[in-house]
Design a protein around this motif. Sequence first.
Motif, PDB file in Angstrom:
ATOM      1  N   ARG A 151       0.821  -1.220   0.000  1.00  0.00           N
ATOM      2  CA  ARG A 151       0.000   0.000   0.000  1.00  0.00           C
ATOM      3  C   ARG A 151       0.851   1.264   0.000  1.00  0.00           C
ATOM      4  O   ARG A 151       0.367   2.344  -0.300  1.00  0.00           O
ATOM      5  N   VAL A 152       2.123   1.154   0.367  1.00  0.00           N
ATOM      6  CA  VAL A 152       3.030   2.312   0.356  1.00  0.00           C
ATOM      7  C   VAL A 152       3.513   2.481  -1.086  1.00  0.00           C
ATOM      8  O   VAL A 152       4.258   1.661  -1.600  1.00  0.00           O
ATOM      9  N   VAL A 153       3.061   3.562  -1.734  1.00  0.00           N
ATOM     10  CA  VAL A 153       3.372   3.757  -3.154  1.00  0.00           C
ATOM     11  C   VAL A 153       4.445   4.816  -3.401  1.00  0.00           C
ATOM     12  O   VAL A 153       4.997   4.890  -4.503  1.00  0.00           O
ATOM     13  N   GLU A 154       4.733   5.622  -2.406  1.00  0.00           N
ATOM     14  CA  GLU A 154       5.807   6.618  -2.495  1.00  0.00           C
ATOM     15  C   GLU A 154       6.444   6.744  -1.129  1.00  0.00           C
ATOM     16  O   GLU A 154       5.756   6.650  -0.106  1.00  0.00           O
ATOM     17  N   PHE A 155       7.763   6.948  -1.133  1.00  0.00           N
ATOM     18  CA  PHE A 155       8.476   7.156   0.125  1.00  0.00           C
ATOM     19  C   PHE A 155       9.743   7.936  -0.196  1.00  0.00           C
ATOM     20  O   PHE A 155      10.524   7.521  -1.044  1.00  0.00           O
ATOM     21  N   GLY A 156       9.904   9.051   0.448  1.00  0.00           N
ATOM     22  CA  GLY A 156      11.085   9.864   0.195  1.00  0.00           C
ATOM     23  C   GLY A 156      11.581  10.513   1.467  1.00  0.00           C
ATOM     24  O   GLY A 156      10.808  10.781   2.384  1.00  0.00           O
ATOM     25  N   LEU A 184      16.290  11.740   9.932  1.00  0.00           N
ATOM     26  CA  LEU A 184      15.722  11.842   8.581  1.00  0.00           C
ATOM     27  C   LEU A 184      14.981  13.164   8.490  1.00  0.00           C
ATOM     28  O   LEU A 184      14.283  13.555   9.422  1.00  0.00           O
ATOM     29  N   GLY A 185      15.114  13.825   7.354  1.00  0.00           N
ATOM     30  CA  GLY A 185      14.386  15.073   7.125  1.00  0.00           C
ATOM     31  C   GLY A 185      13.467  14.942   5.930  1.00  0.00           C
ATOM     32  O   GLY A 185      13.702  14.111   5.062  1.00  0.00           O
ATOM     33  N   ARG A 186      12.441  15.746   5.909  1.00  0.00           N
ATOM     34  CA  ARG A 186      11.477  15.709   4.799  1.00  0.00           C
ATOM     35  C   ARG A 186      11.037  14.287   4.485  1.00  0.00           C
ATOM     36  O   ARG A 186      11.047  13.852   3.327  1.00  0.00           O
ATOM     37  N   CYS A 187      10.710  13.568   5.514  1.00  0.00           N
ATOM     38  CA  CYS A 187      10.352  12.149   5.351  1.00  0.00           C
ATOM     39  C   CYS A 187       8.835  12.050   5.135  1.00  0.00           C
ATOM     40  O   CYS A 187       8.048  12.361   6.047  1.00  0.00           O
ATOM     41  N   VAL A 188       8.455  11.641   3.933  1.00  0.00           N
ATOM     42  CA  VAL A 188       7.045  11.603   3.556  1.00  0.00           C
ATOM     43  C   VAL A 188       6.733  10.275   2.873  1.00  0.00           C
ATOM     44  O   VAL A 188       7.481   9.822   2.001  1.00  0.00           O
ATOM     45  N   ALA A 189       5.622   9.684   3.289  1.00  0.00           N
ATOM     46  CA  ALA A 189       5.136   8.451   2.655  1.00  0.00           C
ATOM     47  C   ALA A 189       3.730   8.705   2.102  1.00  0.00           C
ATOM     48  O   ALA A 189       2.953   9.452   2.708  1.00  0.00           O
ATOM     49  N   VAL A 190       3.444   8.078   0.975  1.00  0.00           N
ATOM     50  CA  VAL A 190       2.097   8.109   0.413  1.00  0.00           C
ATOM     51  C   VAL A 190       1.594   6.674   0.377  1.00  0.00           C
ATOM     52  O   VAL A 190       2.271   5.774  -0.130  1.00  0.00           O
ATOM     53  N   VAL A 191       0.422   6.480   0.947  1.00  0.00           N
ATOM     54  CA  VAL A 191      -0.187   5.171   1.071  1.00  0.00           C
ATOM     55  C   VAL A 191      -1.526   5.198   0.335  1.00  0.00           C
ATOM     56  O   VAL A 191      -2.261   6.189   0.431  1.00  0.00           O
ATOM     57  N   VAL A 192      -1.839   4.143  -0.414  1.00  0.00           N
ATOM     58  CA  VAL A 192      -3.145   4.043  -1.062  1.00  0.00           C
ATOM     59  C   VAL A 192      -3.971   3.018  -0.299  1.00  0.00           C
ATOM     60  O   VAL A 192      -3.545   1.862  -0.121  1.00  0.00           O
ATOM     61  N   LEU A 193      -5.138   3.457   0.175  1.00  0.00           N
ATOM     62  CA  LEU A 193      -5.996   2.591   0.965  1.00  0.00           C
ATOM     63  C   LEU A 193      -7.344   2.366   0.278  1.00  0.00           C
ATOM     64  O   LEU A 193      -7.833   3.248  -0.430  1.00  0.00           O
ATOM     65  N   PRO A 194      -7.919   1.196   0.500  1.00  0.00           N
ATOM     66  CA  PRO A 194      -9.238   0.904  -0.088  1.00  0.00           C
ATOM     67  C   PRO A 194     -10.351   1.625   0.640  1.00  0.00           C
ATOM     68  O   PRO A 194     -10.219   2.011   1.767  1.00  0.00           O
ATOM     69  N   VAL A 198      -3.206   8.649   0.926  1.00  0.00           N
ATOM     70  CA  VAL A 198      -3.014   9.259   2.239  1.00  0.00           C
ATOM     71  C   VAL A 198      -1.546   9.663   2.339  1.00  0.00           C
ATOM     72  O   VAL A 198      -0.651   8.849   2.099  1.00  0.00           O
ATOM     73  N   THR A 199      -1.296  10.927   2.675  1.00  0.00           N
ATOM     74  CA  THR A 199       0.063  11.429   2.823  1.00  0.00           C
ATOM     75  C   THR A 199       0.410  11.489   4.307  1.00  0.00           C
ATOM     76  O   THR A 199      -0.354  12.059   5.102  1.00  0.00           O
ATOM     77  N   VAL A 200       1.552  10.879   4.649  1.00  0.00           N
ATOM     78  CA  VAL A 200       1.990  10.815   6.036  1.00  0.00           C
ATOM     79  C   VAL A 200       3.369  11.467   6.149  1.00  0.00           C
ATOM     80  O   VAL A 200       4.285  11.106   5.414  1.00  0.00           O
TER      81      VAL A 200
END
Length: 140
Positions: A79-84, A130-140, A116-118
């Motif tokens: 479900r985690v589609v982006e992580f930076g 860690l700096g500017r740590c962002v994850a994007v998750v896609v949920l049903p 969902v942006t976390v």
Amino acid sequence: MTVRQLSEVSVGEVIGPVTVPVSRGTLVAYANASGDQNPIHQDEAFARSVGLPDVIAHGMWTMGASGTVVSDWAGDAGRVVEFGTRFTKPVVVPAEGSSIEVSGVVKAVDVESGRVTVDLTTTCGGEKVLGRCVAVVVLP
């Protein structure tokens, strides 16, 4: 683990904090799995000789451990589609081991896309690693 549902998530929701231990054994296992055998991650004398306070964790281990907190929260790593992130400070791992603390806050929920942006905060000894740590998750 049950996959979190979008309807259960709201802006401002807090994730964690979760403490993730790291030992010298963890670093050896990560080095063997990743192929990153840089001696700063395993050899205390070498690490000190190049100006480090002690052996340090691999940056990608730190990033991965932080990402695991998000995937556990989501209920499915897929479900985690982006992580930076940016690496801001090393995680020093003395002989007795150390730990990182990972927490997050839901910053945005897009109902149409299920995204969902976390924003994550990862610290070691009270200092951000860690700096500017962002994850994007896609949920049903």
